[in-house]
Structures are given as C-alpha cells and as structure tokens.
Design an enzyme around this catalytic site. Structure first.
Site, PDB file in Angstrom:
ATOM      1  CD  GLU A 105      39.768  21.053  25.493  1.00  0.00           C
ATOM      2  OE1 GLU A 105      40.912  21.118  25.036  1.00  0.00           O
ATOM      3  OE2 GLU A 105      38.937  21.973  25.384  1.00  0.00           O
ATOM      4  CD  GLU A 125      36.746  21.459  20.960  1.00  0.00           C
ATOM      5  OE1 GLU A 125      36.704  21.662  22.182  1.00  0.00           O
ATOM      6  OE2 GLU A 125      36.772  20.306  20.453  1.00  0.00           O
TER       7      GLU A 125
END
Length: 698
Positions: A105, A125
C-alpha cells in the site's frame, strides 16, 4: 531525523532507506520517518526525485500488527501515503523481498515502482480477518482492473514481480543485484523525460463485468463460510468502481474498522502468532545444534507412507521407501506418481517436476536400504506388535545418530523407544491423512528423546511444509485425545434422541468442514469397530459404552463412503451425505434396547456436549504437561481437525468467547443431571475459574 528511516542523496536524487530490521515493519517510527523525509526532500530545491527503499532483506513487509487494538501513535499510514502522492518531486518505490500488506500500500502511494525480479508483492490481510486499510482496495483495482484485484486481495497470495509488472503494479524490473543503483537510474530517467507525477488515485478502474461482484460472492460462498473479511473486501472493491476515490477510501475505512473490532479478526490475529509460537519448544533453546538431514527413509508404501514420502520429495530431500512385498511397493509408487500427475494436470506443477520428484524416491524391499538414512519414519499397521518388530530391525540397521520416528496416532512412544538401544533417538511424528496435504505434524516427545532430536524434527517439519506442534506421550496425544471426548457425547446423544444429521449440522454451522458422523464415514467406520471388538465386556462396563449404534451400523457392512453407506447414504461418486431412514430405525431400536426414552435435544445442548468436554480435556492435557501452552492445542485443532480459524481454537474460544466459568458451570450441570463422572470439571479448569484467569495466562 528518525533512525528508522535514513536520508542520503546521490546527486539530485534523495534516498530514504527504511531501517527497521528484521522486516522493516510499518511501526510508528517508520511512518513518521517516511513522512518527514518526503516532506524534507520535497521542499529541497537541490532534489529532483526521491527513491524510497528498504534496507536489509526486504522493503516494508507489512504493518506492525502488534499495534492493532492499541491507541494510535505516530503518523497515520494514509497521511504518509498522501504525503508521497502530493509530493512535488517524483517518488519512486524500490521493491525487493516481500512488500506485503501495508508495504505494498505504501508503494502504491509512490508515483512509480521498480523491483528486483525475485520480489513478491501482495495484500494478505484477509488471512488476519482484515482487509487492506490504507487504500489497497482502492488503488490496486485502478492499476490492474477490478477482477484481478479482487482475486489478489481475496486470496492474499504473493504475486511474483514479473506478473506484477505484467499487470501494471510494477513499472520496471531492475536487472542485477544493485536495486538502489537501478532505482536511482530510473528516477533520473523520469526526471530527464519530464515524466508526470502519476498518482494511482487519479486512474479509472476497469470493471470487466457488471456481474463481477455477484459472481464472486457466489464463487467464494463455500470457502468463505463463517468469515467476514472476504465479504467486506468485495464491498470495498465495488466501492472503488462506483465511488469517487475519497468516498471509496471512506468506505474502505468503515469496513476495515468493522473487521478490526470483530471477534473473527481477533481470533485470526491470535492464531497468526500462535502458529509461529508453537514451533518454539520452551526447554530447547533456539541455538540447539541440529542433526543434518540429507536423506530420509519411510517404512510402508501405503496411503500414509506414500504421502509422507511425497513431503520429502517435494522439499528436494531424497527418500527411500520400504515395503515387504514388491506388489505393495509398486502399488504405492504408482499412487504417488498418480498424485503428482493429477497435480500437474491442475496446473500445480510442471510435467518435468513430476519426474524430478519421482527420481528422488528410491524403492527397496530390504531394511539394508535404510542404513544410510538420516531420519527414518515408520508408517505401518497401528499395533504395538508390528511396531516392535519394525523398531528392533531399525535398531540393528540404522546408522548411529539416525532419528527413528513413529507415525503412530496414539500408541506409547516410550514403549516403542524401549525396543531400541537408542531411545534418545526415537520420537513420534504423527502425520495426518492425507499426509501430502494436511499441514499439521504432531511431534511426540518421549521421556528419553534428546533435545537435539526435538530441535531437528521441529525444524525438519517446516522444511517439508508442515506446521509442527510438540506434544507429550499420552493416549491419543492432543488431537485424538480431545476428539474422543466429542465422539463419546455425539454417540450418547444419538441414543438419547438426536440424529446424525442434526449433530453434524450443529458442528458444520459452528464452522467445521463436516460433523463427526460424516467424518467417521469418510475415515471408515470399520477402523473404530475393530478396536472396540478387541475390548472385553468388563472394559465396556467400566464406563458407559458409546459404541452400540456404531457397532450395529458396522455389523450391516455400512463402513462409510467406501461402501456407499454408513451413518449416511452416498450416491457415489457424489460424496454428499444423505440421511437414511434405515439408520434412524437402528438408532431408535438401540434406544429401546437400552431402555432410554428418546427426547428432543436442542442445538445448544449439542454444541455444549460436543465442545465443552474437549475444552475440559484440554485443561487436563495442560495440567499434565502434554502440551506446552494452550496455543499449542489450538494450533493442533485448527490444522488437524478443521476447527474454524475465525474461532481461534478451542482454548482461545473458551477463554475469549464462551468464558471458562460458563463452561465450568455447564459441566457441573450435566454432571449433576447424569451422575456421570465424565462431566467432572478438570482441576485446572476449577482453579482458573476460582482465580478469574484464562488458559492463556498459564
């Protein structure tokens, strides 16, 4: 300036080097350091572009998940990424190692990304019951299209750099080993070309099909059962397609927080650490010398032995497999080859890999063929007499220092070790069937097992792709010992008023892949039947016998899926269990013979009577030292018995969801109602309830 992010320059290129070993996790100091460095270089008239690179073995490998649930400190990652995107100078992220989760990210906030070809990126995640919470669900679809991003985020897989470049996640691959030089050269080229500051947030998402999200929900329905994160991920990617970027980010945040505060994610985050902790043995230091394992031997080429041999071949370790008869040996090798070829047909390996792995497997009909092996694992018939013969022969032929392992699922490892003159070299390695698929490996420590043997086997387990847990010698070890408690009560409830489909549904709805009766049909009901036949009537009378229904079913030749009928009917090759009126009649007749008046049994009672005794037995296992910690029990049950990971494991579930007092009081209720000592709470459970403590606090 933060020591977690170092600043330097090469000509007019500013360099920010992340310095937070071992994996450069995104701790508060790292976030602060990146933001401050970007702002400083961004305002420096002597700097034309910025390179963000990881020191050591990887770029940012992800968030520091130990910060989850704690008061926020330092710069928010979204603010760090915004600083990068809005920086007046071109920002290039230089990737190597495993930029995962928050690491990727962060990289997506740069204007350009370069990477070594060996790099693997991803947003994993989902495995923590979460979703990418810093724009991953909004930026990745803008680079790859919605379908690819959805698949990548839902699977959490690691994407090789060449594939990532092909999909637009990475702009260029840096050849050679000098990533920094390549990244600086790329930044200089962009400056020379007057390249734009390309912000991923400004791109448009490609939606390949208007039905993509409905189709995805349908496709994942079975495997995502009970989980929350996959459904929220789909909503986030849909938001990326339908909403302006800032609104999509807001939606992502809402759905992230919903998961972060959920019981499911708490369980999965707990389990993430538990699995890593289980590999550590409390009284065996990490620096304990290990015995070299260059070759392995397997005794038995049946389903279990062949599966174990495949684990070693998969890891590139040559393995010799022994059988008593040529026909059995040929059959075993044929099965191994078929398994590999089927994997190749599904795209799981290349055709040449099949031959490479088969070449690592050497067949033999003589124990002499095992004399040079570093570790030898027997996978023969589960009787002590057979094991005795095997280990006496091994003792005679195995070289000094060879590790001698038994795959027993419950026999006394100490007794097996006594058949040798080297009990310190003997250990249990309980693989689960199918051994080439199931991840759990219960390593069983005997009273004489040397510490270097334990250290070697725990390390070897990981090399062959297993999740190891060290347990002690007791009947059934950890997993099967607890499973027996569930089985006893499941059988009793059939006699008292329940039916197999009701019991199985309750446990399936709880999250197990199947209930106890479907599982018994899958394993083969005749296995337990033969064991029960070996018990005399006195043994049966010492406790309430739990095999009446099972015996009656087996006497009709209903051994499970392999015979097309067991507790359920099966229209093979379809393996869907179908409730059978014939079984219901057997159950009702059994109740009548035992003088039991059948009654309605609630789903809640089924849940309590199947799961609470397991927790109680787990307390006994801990008190006896048969498991080191409650987390070891949880790892056994998640990996070996299908306990849903979003419920953490039986001991975590007891600690954090049900509460030990609730379980204790329920056990007392059933004990008082039945008079059966089976329900007596374990002394450790009583003690913890009195002290207001949890299993995790031991």
């Amino acid at each position: 300036m933060s020591d977690a992010v170092l600043r330097s320059t090469q000509g007019r290129i500013g360099i920010l080097t992340i310095n937070n070993p071992p994996v450069n996790a995104l701790a508060a100091a790292v976030r602060d350091g990146i933001k401050a460095g970007i702002e400083a270089f961004g305002g420096d008239a002597n700097i034309d572009a910025i390179v963000l690179i990881g020191g050591g073995r990887t770029f940012i490998a992800g968030a520091d998940i130990r910060e989850f649930g704690k008061p926020p400190q330092g710069a928010n990652l979204n603010d760090v990424i915004a600083a990068m995107e809005n920086c007046p100078k071109i920002v290039v992220a230089a990737l190597h190692g495993t930029p995962l989760g928050g690491g990727l990210e962060t990289a997506l906030g740069a204007h350009y990304r370069v990477a070594l070809p060996s790099t693997r990126v991803g947003l994993p995640e989902v495995h923590l019951g979460l979703l990418p919470g810093a724009g991953g669900t909004q930026r990745l679809p803008r680079l790859t299209g919605a379908k690819y991003a959805l698949d990548a985020i839902l699977s959490g897989r690691h994407i090789p750099a060449p594939e990532a470049k092909n999909k637009g996640i990475i702009d260029a691959l840096v050849e050679g080993d000098d990533l920094l030089a390549g990244a600086v050269a790329h930044a200089q080229m962009l400056v020379a070309q007057n390249a734009p500051r390309r912000r991923v947030r400004d791109l448009t998402v490609t939606l390949e099909s208007p039905d993509l999200f409905a189709e995805t929900e349908k496709a994942i329905a079975r495997r995502a059962r009970g989980f929350k994160a996959p459904w929220n991920i789909i909503k986030c990617v849909q938001a990326a397609c339908e909403l302006p970027f800032d609104e999509g980010m807001k939606r992502e945040r809402e759905l992230f927080v919903e998961l972060l505060t959920s019981q499911e994610s708490a369980a999965q985050r707990y389990y993430f650490f538990a699995e890593r902790e289980a590999a550590k043995v409390l009284d065996v230091p990490a620096d304990t010398p290990q015995r070299p394992i260059k070759t392995a031997g397997i005794i038995g080429a049946g389903t279990m032995g062949g599966g174990i041999a495949m684990n070693f071949a998969n890891a590139g370790i040559p393995v010799t497999i022994l059988e008593a008869q040529q026909e059995a040996l040929d059959r075993g090798l044929k099965t191994i080859r078929t398994n590999y070829e089927n994997t190749a047909k599904r795209g799981g390996m290349k055709a040449e890999d099949v031959e490479k792995r088969m070449a690592l497997i050497t067949p033999t009909l003589s124990y002499d063929g095992l004399k040079d092996c570093d570790v030898i694992i027997e996978a023969v018939f589960e009787t002590m007499e057979v094991k005795e013969g095997v280990f006496k022969k091994l003792d005679a032929v195995a070289k000094p220092g060879a590790i001698l392992a038994t795959n027993t699922s419950g026999l006394d490892v100490n007794q097996i070790a006594s058949y040798t003159n080297r009990p310190g070299d003997v250990i249990g390695m309980h693989f689960f069937s199918p051994a080439n698929v199931m991840k759990l490996l219960e390593n069983v420590r005997g009273k004489a097992t040397e510490k270097d043997v334990i250290a070697t086997v725990m390390s070897l387990s990981k090399k062959i792709g297993k999740i190891p847990v060290l347990v002690g010698v007791c009947e059934g070890f950890v997993g099967n010992r607890m499973l027996r408690m569930r089985g006893i009560q499941s059988a009793y409830m059939l006699e008292e008023g329940a039916l197999p489909q009701q019991v199985d549904k309750v446990l399936y709805d709880f999250g197990f892949p199947m209930g106890p009766f479907a599982m018994s049909d899958l394993a083969g009901n005749d296995v337990g039947w033969r064991i029960r036949q070996g018990k005399n009537e006195k043994e049966k009378r010492n406790v309430r016998y739990s095999g009446y229904v099972a015996d009656a079913i087996c006497e009709l030749g209903r051994f499970g899926q392999k015979t097309g009928s067991g507790y359920f009917k099966y229209n093979l090759p379809d393996r869907t269990p179908i409730p059978d009126p014939e079984v219901e009649a057997i159950i009702e007749e059994t109740s009548k013979k035992l003088g039991i008046t059948r009654r309605a049994i609630s789903d809640q009672e089924i849940l309590e009577r199947t799961l609470y005794p397991m927790v109680n037995e787990g307390a006994k296992i801990l008190a006896e030292g048969m498991a080191q910690r409650s987390l070891d029990i949880d790892v056994v049950w998640v990996n070996g018995y299908g306990w849903p990971v979003y419920r953490g494991g039986p001991m975590w579930w007891a600690d954090n969801v049900v509460g030990l007092k609730t379980i204790h009081d329920a056990l007392m209720k059933y004990r008082d109602a039945s008079g059966d000592p089976f329900w007596e709470p374990a002394p450790l459970l009583k003690k913890l309830v009195q002290e207001g403590k949890k299993f995790s606090q031991l």
